[in-house]
Design a protein around this motif. Structure first.
Motif, PDB file in Angstrom:
ATOM      1  N   VAL A 137     -11.312   6.409   2.969  1.00 22.98           N
ATOM      2  CA  VAL A 137     -12.217   5.703   2.065  1.00 22.98           C
ATOM      3  C   VAL A 137     -11.342   4.978   1.051  1.00 22.98           C
ATOM      4  O   VAL A 137     -10.548   5.602   0.342  1.00 22.98           O
ATOM      5  N   LEU A 138     -11.475   3.661   0.996  1.00 16.77           N
ATOM      6  CA  LEU A 138     -10.649   2.842   0.134  1.00 16.77           C
ATOM      7  C   LEU A 138     -11.486   2.300  -1.019  1.00 16.77           C
ATOM      8  O   LEU A 138     -12.510   1.643  -0.789  1.00 16.77           O
ATOM      9  N   ALA A 139     -11.061   2.602  -2.238  1.00 12.36           N
ATOM     10  CA  ALA A 139     -11.691   2.043  -3.434  1.00 12.36           C
ATOM     11  C   ALA A 139     -10.900   0.811  -3.830  1.00 12.36           C
ATOM     12  O   ALA A 139      -9.768   0.910  -4.304  1.00 12.36           O
ATOM     13  N   VAL A 140     -11.476  -0.362  -3.626  1.00 12.97           N
ATOM     14  CA  VAL A 140     -10.774  -1.632  -3.751  1.00 12.97           C
ATOM     15  C   VAL A 140     -10.979  -2.203  -5.156  1.00 12.97           C
ATOM     16  O   VAL A 140     -12.077  -2.123  -5.728  1.00 12.97           O
ATOM     17  N   LEU A 141      -9.927  -2.785  -5.709  1.00 13.05           N
ATOM     18  CA  LEU A 141     -10.034  -3.434  -7.012  1.00 13.05           C
ATOM     19  C   LEU A 141     -10.990  -4.613  -6.929  1.00 13.05           C
ATOM     20  O   LEU A 141     -11.024  -5.329  -5.921  1.00 13.05           O
ATOM     21  N   PRO A 142     -11.777  -4.849  -7.967  1.00 11.89           N
ATOM     22  CA  PRO A 142     -12.737  -5.972  -7.934  1.00 11.89           C
ATOM     23  C   PRO A 142     -12.025  -7.309  -7.800  1.00 11.89           C
ATOM     24  O   PRO A 142     -10.891  -7.480  -8.239  1.00 11.89           O
ATOM     25  N   LEU A 196       1.286   2.895   1.017  1.00 11.88           N
ATOM     26  CA  LEU A 196       0.953   4.150   1.689  1.00 11.88           C
ATOM     27  C   LEU A 196       0.631   3.863   3.150  1.00 11.88           C
ATOM     28  O   LEU A 196       0.084   2.798   3.478  1.00 11.88           O
ATOM     29  N   ARG A 197       0.943   4.817   4.014  1.00 12.84           N
ATOM     30  CA  ARG A 197       0.689   4.631   5.444  1.00 12.84           C
ATOM     31  C   ARG A 197       0.197   5.935   6.037  1.00 12.84           C
ATOM     32  O   ARG A 197       0.743   7.008   5.757  1.00 12.84           O
ATOM     33  N   GLY A 198      -0.851   5.844   6.843  1.00 11.70           N
ATOM     34  CA  GLY A 198      -1.396   7.045   7.460  1.00 11.70           C
ATOM     35  C   GLY A 198      -2.440   6.701   8.498  1.00 11.70           C
ATOM     36  O   GLY A 198      -2.577   5.538   8.914  1.00 11.70           O
ATOM     37  N   THR A 199      -3.187   7.699   8.909  1.00  6.28           N
ATOM     38  CA  THR A 199      -4.196   7.516   9.933  1.00  6.28           C
ATOM     39  C   THR A 199      -5.270   6.545   9.486  1.00  6.28           C
ATOM     40  O   THR A 199      -5.545   6.405   8.288  1.00  6.28           O
ATOM     41  N   SER A 200      -5.868   5.859  10.440  1.00 10.14           N
ATOM     42  CA  SER A 200      -6.879   4.848  10.134  1.00 10.14           C
ATOM     43  C   SER A 200      -8.240   5.497   9.927  1.00 10.14           C
ATOM     44  O   SER A 200      -9.243   5.115  10.544  1.00 10.14           O
ATOM     45  N   GLN A 201      -8.281   6.477   9.049  1.00  9.94           N
ATOM     46  CA  GLN A 201      -9.520   7.150   8.665  1.00  9.94           C
ATOM     47  C   GLN A 201      -9.437   7.418   7.167  1.00  9.94           C
ATOM     48  O   GLN A 201      -8.725   8.329   6.744  1.00  9.94           O
ATOM     49  N   ARG A 249      -1.614  -0.205  -3.084  1.00 14.77           N
ATOM     50  CA  ARG A 249      -2.456   0.129  -4.225  1.00 14.77           C
ATOM     51  C   ARG A 249      -1.678  -0.076  -5.518  1.00 14.77           C
ATOM     52  O   ARG A 249      -0.442  -0.048  -5.531  1.00 14.77           O
ATOM     53  N   ARG A 250      -2.414  -0.278  -6.594  1.00 17.00           N
ATOM     54  CA  ARG A 250      -1.762  -0.500  -7.881  1.00 17.00           C
ATOM     55  C   ARG A 250      -1.307   0.816  -8.477  1.00 17.00           C
ATOM     56  O   ARG A 250      -2.090   1.746  -8.661  1.00 17.00           O
ATOM     57  N   GLY A 251      -0.004   0.909  -8.757  1.00 16.35           N
ATOM     58  CA  GLY A 251       0.551   2.079  -9.421  1.00 16.35           C
ATOM     59  C   GLY A 251       0.738   1.807 -10.896  1.00 16.35           C
ATOM     60  O   GLY A 251       0.285   0.801 -11.434  1.00 16.35           O
ATOM     61  N   LEU A 252       1.423   2.718 -11.579  1.00 24.09           N
ATOM     62  CA  LEU A 252       1.623   2.558 -13.007  1.00 24.09           C
ATOM     63  C   LEU A 252       2.518   1.367 -13.323  1.00 24.09           C
ATOM     64  O   LEU A 252       2.291   0.641 -14.296  1.00 24.09           O
ATOM     65  N   HIS A 309      -8.754   9.621   0.465  1.00 28.82           N
ATOM     66  CA  HIS A 309      -9.308   8.723  -0.555  1.00 28.82           C
ATOM     67  C   HIS A 309      -8.161   8.024  -1.266  1.00 28.82           C
ATOM     68  O   HIS A 309      -7.243   8.670  -1.778  1.00 28.82           O
ATOM     69  N   VAL A 310      -8.206   6.686  -1.286  1.00 24.49           N
ATOM     70  CA  VAL A 310      -7.177   5.889  -1.955  1.00 24.49           C
ATOM     71  C   VAL A 310      -7.876   4.976  -2.953  1.00 24.49           C
ATOM     72  O   VAL A 310      -8.781   4.220  -2.591  1.00 24.49           O
ATOM     73  N   SER A 311      -7.442   5.032  -4.211  1.00 27.35           N
ATOM     74  CA  SER A 311      -8.064   4.232  -5.258  1.00 27.35           C
ATOM     75  C   SER A 311      -7.208   3.021  -5.614  1.00 27.35           C
ATOM     76  O   SER A 311      -6.030   2.950  -5.243  1.00 27.35           O
ATOM     77  N   GLU A 312      -7.805   2.072  -6.321  1.00 29.15           N
ATOM     78  CA  GLU A 312      -7.128   0.868  -6.822  1.00 29.15           C
ATOM     79  C   GLU A 312      -6.381   0.131  -5.709  1.00 29.15           C
ATOM     80  O   GLU A 312      -5.231  -0.279  -5.864  1.00 29.15           O
ATOM     81  N   VAL A 313      -7.049  -0.061  -4.599  1.00 32.09           N
ATOM     82  CA  VAL A 313      -6.452  -0.709  -3.433  1.00 32.09           C
ATOM     83  C   VAL A 313      -6.412  -2.219  -3.646  1.00 32.09           C
ATOM     84  O   VAL A 313      -7.390  -2.830  -4.098  1.00 32.09           O
ATOM     85  N   VAL A 314      -5.286  -2.814  -3.304  1.00 39.91           N
ATOM     86  CA  VAL A 314      -5.110  -4.262  -3.398  1.00 39.91           C
ATOM     87  C   VAL A 314      -5.235  -4.916  -2.027  1.00 39.91           C
ATOM     88  O   VAL A 314      -5.843  -5.977  -1.879  1.00 39.91           O
ATOM     89  N   SER A 315      -4.665  -4.281  -1.003  1.00 43.14           N
ATOM     90  CA  SER A 315      -4.730  -4.824   0.349  1.00 43.14           C
ATOM     91  C   SER A 315      -4.568  -3.692   1.350  1.00 43.14           C
ATOM     92  O   SER A 315      -4.105  -2.596   1.005  1.00 43.14           O
ATOM     93  N   ALA A 316      -4.926  -3.968   2.592  1.00 40.26           N
ATOM     94  CA  ALA A 316      -4.783  -2.971   3.658  1.00 40.26           C
ATOM     95  C   ALA A 316      -4.666  -3.696   4.989  1.00 40.26           C
ATOM     96  O   ALA A 316      -5.330  -4.719   5.216  1.00 40.26           O
ATOM     97  N   THR A 317      -3.828  -3.162   5.872  1.00 39.51           N
ATOM     98  CA  THR A 317      -3.638  -3.736   7.200  1.00 39.51           C
ATOM     99  C   THR A 317      -3.528  -2.610   8.217  1.00 39.51           C
ATOM    100  O   THR A 317      -3.185  -1.471   7.877  1.00 39.51           O
ATOM    101  N   LEU A 318      -3.793  -2.934   9.477  1.00 37.42           N
ATOM    102  CA  LEU A 318      -3.622  -1.991  10.577  1.00 37.42           C
ATOM    103  C   LEU A 318      -2.302  -2.282  11.277  1.00 37.42           C
ATOM    104  O   LEU A 318      -2.008  -3.432  11.609  1.00 37.42           O
ATOM    105  N   LEU A 319      -1.517  -1.239  11.524  1.00 34.38           N
ATOM    106  CA  LEU A 319      -0.233  -1.374  12.200  1.00 34.38           C
ATOM    107  C   LEU A 319      -0.278  -0.578  13.496  1.00 34.38           C
ATOM    108  O   LEU A 319      -0.746   0.552  13.530  1.00 34.38           O
ATOM    109  N   SER A 320       0.243  -1.182  14.555  1.00 34.61           N
ATOM    110  CA  SER A 320       0.241  -0.515  15.855  1.00 34.61           C
ATOM    111  C   SER A 320       1.521  -0.841  16.593  1.00 34.61           C
ATOM    112  O   SER A 320       1.973  -1.995  16.605  1.00 34.61           O
ATOM    113  N   ASP A 321       2.110   0.206  17.211  1.00 32.46           N
ATOM    114  CA  ASP A 321       3.311  -0.020  18.013  1.00 32.46           C
ATOM    115  C   ASP A 321       2.994  -0.055  19.503  1.00 32.46           C
ATOM    116  O   ASP A 321       3.893  -0.102  20.340  1.00 32.46           O
TER     117      ASP A 321
END
Length: 217
Positions: free
Chosen positions: A146-151, A139-144, A130-133, A107-119
């Motif tokens: 839930v993203l909570a996106v900023l309005p 952040l980078r990880g598996t493509s699985q 995501r927006r930090g303080l 679970h990632v909150s306050e998401v601004v953008s997201a992309t898929l990367l593949s080698d």
């Protein structure tokens, strides 16, 4: 890759991210199809609307509404086989967290953008900003996940949705009944009215002393 995007007010940013990650599926929990008019989506996008009177927010606390919505959305994601779910940040912030918990996804909150990367060798990875303080976090990880996106700050102009096909589901279509939904935990009470009254001081010196005690010079 199919991406489940939850339709809600100010979800334009979530729609843009979903359409860039793969094949978006637009899911709404609403009484009628007018909820889709806030998005300019191609007619080819699959639209699904789920409704039951047990999901009506008029008699429930916002937290209980989101708890029920998260249960329904998680079941819909299971039926559709989507491993990436995008939700616009909500009033209590529970919907996305509840979905992630039930699906056992990151679970990632306050998401601004997201992309898929593949080698080219391994499965594509999801890179999220995501927006930090103080600055944006990457952040980078598996493509699985839930993203909570900023309005979105700029809503799209209303579009005509009369000619598009919307698939209507009920609770049984996602293997749920009213009894399976979370029971209400909070009670809706009327908000107390606050009456602001000016504070009176006996003299200008009393006002100056109070300002000084508050750290003002």
């Amino acid at each position: 890759m199919n991406v489940l995007m939850i339709v809600s007010p100010q979800c334009q940013r979530a729609w843009q991210i979903a359409s860039s990650l793969g094949e978006p599926i637009a899911l709404a929990i609403a009484k009628d199809n007018s909820v889709f008019s806030s998005l300019n989506m191609p007619a080819s996008v699959q639209r699904i609307r789920i409704w039951d009177e047990a999901l009506d927010p008029s008699s429930l606390h916002p937290f209980d509404v989101e708890a029920r919505h998260s249960a329904v959305i998680a079941q819909a994601a299971r039926r559709l086989g989507t491993s990436v779910v995008l939700v616009t940040e909500t009033q209590t912030g529970f919907v996305s967290a509840g979905i992630a918990e039930q699906l056992n996804l990151a679970h990632v909150s306050e998401v601004v953008s997201a992309t898929l990367l593949s080698d080219g060798n391994d499965d594509p990875q999801l890179q999220v900003q995501r927006r930090g303080l103080r600055r944006l976090q990457v952040l980078r990880g598996t493509s699985q996940a839930v993203l909570a996106v900023l309005p979105s700050l700029k809503p799209d102009a209303a579009s005509d949705q009369t000619s598009v096909v919307v698939t209507e589901w009920s609770l049984p279509d996602v293997s749920l009944t009213v009894a399976d939904l979370p029971s209400p935990q909070l009670q809706v009470v009327a908000q107390s009215a606050r009456h602001l009254r000016p504070r009176l001081f006996l003299s200008p010196g009393a006002l100056v002393n109070r300002l000084r005690s508050d750290g003002l010079e």
